[in-house]
Design an enzyme around this catalytic site. Sequence first.
Site, mmCIF file in Angstrom:
data_model
loop_
_atom_site.group_PDB
_atom_site.id
_atom_site.type_symbol
_atom_site.label_atom_id
_atom_site.label_comp_id
_atom_site.label_asym_id
_atom_site.label_seq_id
_atom_site.Cartn_x
_atom_site.Cartn_y
_atom_site.Cartn_z
ATOM 1 N N ASP A 164 0.866 -1.175 0.000
ATOM 2 C CA ASP A 164 0.000 0.000 0.000
ATOM 3 C C ASP A 164 0.906 1.229 0.000
ATOM 4 O OD1 ASP A 164 -1.786 -2.081 0.516
ATOM 5 O OD2 ASP A 164 -3.027 -0.871 1.860
ATOM 6 N N LYS A 177 -6.835 3.357 -3.548
ATOM 7 C CA LYS A 177 -7.254 3.369 -2.143
ATOM 8 C C LYS A 177 -7.475 4.805 -1.707
ATOM 9 C CE LYS A 177 -5.317 2.040 2.387
ATOM 10 N NZ LYS A 177 -4.184 1.351 3.064
ATOM 11 N N LYS A 190 -10.269 0.396 -2.650
ATOM 12 C CA LYS A 190 -10.189 0.146 -1.210
ATOM 13 C C LYS A 190 -10.451 1.429 -0.433
ATOM 14 C CE LYS A 190 -6.986 -1.295 2.473
ATOM 15 N NZ LYS A 190 -5.629 -1.841 2.789
#
Length: 350
Positions: A183, A250, A286
């Site tokens: 991430d 995300k 996400k």
Amino acid sequence: MSTTTPSSVPATDASPGTGSVNPSDPSADEIATLARAVTGAVDLDDAAWRRYLHGLPGVDRVGADARAATLGTRSIKTTSKAWALDTIIRMVDLTTLEGADTAGKVRSLAAKAVRPEPDDPSCPSAAAVCVYNDLVPVAVEALAGTGVKVAAVSTAFPSGRASRAVRLADTADAVQAGADEIDMVIDRGAFLSGRYAQVFDDIVAVREACHADGRDAHLKVILETGELVTYDNVRRASWLAMLAGADFIKTSTGKISPAATLPVTVVMLEAVRDFRAATGRQVGVKPAGGIRTSKDAIKYLVAVNETVGEDWLDPDWFRFGASSLLNDVLMQRQKLSTGAYSGPDYVTVD
């Protein structure tokens, strides 16, 4: 709210979900070729990116907020709720990102991710456990053979304020330690200053690090939407990240407010829908930070279903970044099966 795909994007046959987070694995050269084709640019410099990104259809903020509010009013039946709760569990990246994290806490979190409800074998496992780099080896050992992924936050998380060399070293450290997913955070200062080529190149470079030495870590690109100010910027950052090869986009690090919101997530869902229609490549979404209750999480599932469809209703394509959400989902699940709530201590990892 406009959902029109830019006219400069070449239309291709869209590919349905295949059960893989990354059905295609384009090289850096292939990514650059696609980006040039989509933007109509020869040189992917800041001027070319500005022309393309600022030419994307604008987002009607009032319309986006109203759309999200409407989706949030949907009611579901008991049988659908049972499915929704189990689906949420399967989509959770169970997360601990505190300076006081210990190996013991990560092992406990891993055990909870594998068996969220120890007395109920029908309860599914979570998608992943997300930790800082130095705790990746602990998570890898604890989750070996379980199917639960290990995700690591990288690239000078949460600020992203480091040189590219440092951010790439940070990524390589996590990947070599066995992280299945990275991430990363974009440089929001660069993005907001219009240095789009730098942001694009950063993502491409990190993606290459995810695949170095035969590794195959999937890349989630954190936009930190709370700092992007406008929905138009969220759409632009989404397209930039996807064109750079992101496997997921995300919302947030969870370290600033606002973090994930339903309207922002709807904007990002529309972006991945239009991107697949244009390029044939499917990208996950996400939302992370601030989603604490099953009631809120179900609203996101409704948004997924009604915005992009069933192909994304799978942990390969949609995740929740959360630390406390799982506890509430487990309590709601127990209520459905037993008629009574368990106390919060029953489902707490601490």
